[in-house]
Design an enzyme around this catalytic site. Structure first.
Site, PDB file in Angstrom:
ATOM      1  CG  ASP A 182      -5.555  30.283 -21.758  1.00  0.00           C
ATOM      2  OD1 ASP A 182      -5.676  31.482 -22.090  1.00  0.00           O
ATOM      3  OD2 ASP A 182      -5.714  29.339 -22.555  1.00  0.00           O
ATOM      4  N   GLY A 183      -4.339  30.461 -17.253  1.00  0.00           N
ATOM      5  CA  GLY A 183      -4.520  30.094 -15.852  1.00  0.00           C
ATOM      6  C   GLY A 183      -5.020  31.258 -15.022  1.00  0.00           C
ATOM      7  NE  ARG A 234      -5.105  29.094 -10.412  1.00  0.00           N
ATOM      8  CZ  ARG A 234      -4.641  28.337 -11.405  1.00  0.00           C
ATOM      9  NH1 ARG A 234      -4.683  28.792 -12.657  1.00  0.00           N
ATOM     10  NH2 ARG A 234      -4.132  27.148 -11.175  1.00  0.00           N
ATOM     11  CG  ASP A 288      -9.528  21.058 -15.268  1.00  0.00           C
ATOM     12  OD1 ASP A 288      -9.161  21.435 -14.148  1.00  0.00           O
ATOM     13  OD2 ASP A 288      -8.787  21.102 -16.263  1.00  0.00           O
ATOM     14  CB  SER A 330      -9.898  17.767 -20.785  1.00  0.00           C
ATOM     15  OG  SER A 330     -10.691  16.817 -21.455  1.00  0.00           O
ATOM     16  CG  MET A 331      -6.255  19.045 -26.304  1.00  0.00           C
ATOM     17  SD  MET A 331      -6.077  20.661 -27.124  1.00  0.00           S
ATOM     18  CE  MET A 331      -4.739  21.386 -26.158  1.00  0.00           C
ATOM     19  CB  SER A 332      -2.727  17.462 -21.833  1.00  0.00           C
ATOM     20  OG  SER A 332      -2.485  18.821 -22.146  1.00  0.00           O
TER      21      SER A 332
END
Length: 284
Positions: free
Chosen positions: A67-68, A72, A142, A185-187
């Site tokens: 995902d990272g 990007r 984010d 955000s979820m974390s």
């Protein structure tokens, strides 16, 4: 669709075996392909910003990594208008739809134009006190403000559309897009929302209060976060990151201004799984 460009995270496909296999498969079907190797941990030095991205000639970008890497790549290629699809070579991933067992059949579908494109909202931020003429920096997931140096906690004044909302004493704050709701955000306790939504999520990080909650505002809102002093000395400092890189420092009295970006990321879908089905699968 016959022209493909592959972005590979070298830590996920160390010997480029998956990359080369995909290129061979594409060429065997009569398509053309090229690839670029990125080091996710050194994205600023060796990432897409060093590519002449205007010269990328492709109908589709395949991103190999996690995902990272996908975030990007989608952020940096957004202004090109080329849709992307992610192949997860890591562990847990919400954004990468494919893996090594499904990517080949997906390429078959792309050749036959069997796909959909979802537009994903992005955000951009700027620190006006530092350089009023600077261009905003974009983020797909984010923008995070977090304490730096010797600060134990920081005071962050939150303004929405020019109106004071609250002050957080916390380790920091996350301003996330719907796509980013399944990330940091979820974390930090923020809600998970459908990535096709258009809204902004504001979530404090380890806030020193019993009453703090995430705040959801409309996509047209302009958010300002001001670093306020907590003690007599004004040597406190915070750092701002955009999708985990591009660091900017904030001094007391300075602000980060965040709003919806003018461009959107284009993410391809080749299967019929809904967001709720994907979420349920990741949660089991």
């Amino acid at each position: 669709m016959k022209k493909f460009f592959i972005i590979t995270n070298e830590h996920r496909d160390r010997d480029l075996s998956v990359t080369r296999s995909l290129l061979d498969y594409i060429e065997a079907k009569g398509g053309t392909g090229s690839f670029y190797v990125s080091n996710e941990s050194k994205w600023n030095k060796r990432g897409l910003r060093e590519l002449q991205i205007d010269e990328v000639d492709a109908d589709c970008i395949i991103v190999l990594g996690g995902d990272g890497t996908m975030v990007r790549a989608a952020r940096d290629m957004a202004r090109m208008g080329i849709p992307l699809i992610g192949v997860n070579l890591g562990t847990l991933g919400y954004l990468c739809e494919l893996d090594v067992t499904t990517v080949y059949s997906a390429i078959d579908g792309l050749f036959e134009d069997r796909y959909e494109v979802e537009k994903r909202m992005m955000i951009e931020g700027i620190v006006p006190e530092q350089d009023p003429g600077a261009k905003p920096v974009a983020a797909m997931n984010d923008i995070v403000i977090h304490r730096a140096g010797n600060s134990q906690i920081i005071n962050l004044i939150l303004m929405v559309n020019g109106e004071y909302l609250t002050t957080y004493s916390a380790d920091g704050m996350i301003i996330a897009t719907p796509t980013g709701s399944t990330g940091y955000s979820m974390s930090a306790g923020g809600p998970v929302v459908d990535p096709r939504s258009e809204l902004l999520l504001i979530t404090p990080i380890n806030a020193h209060s019993f009453s703090t909650r995430s705040i959801v505002v409309g996509a047209d809102a302009e958010i300002e976060v001001i670093l306020s002093k907590r003690r007599q000395e004004r040597d406190e400092e915070a750092q701002v990151t955009f999708d985990g890189d591009h660091f900017v420092s904030l001094k007391v009295g300075e602000r980060i201004r965040v709003r919806k970006a003018e461009v959107s990321a284009q993410v391809m879908k080749v299967n019929q799984l809904s967001f709720l089905q994907i979420l349920r699968k990741k949660m089991t």
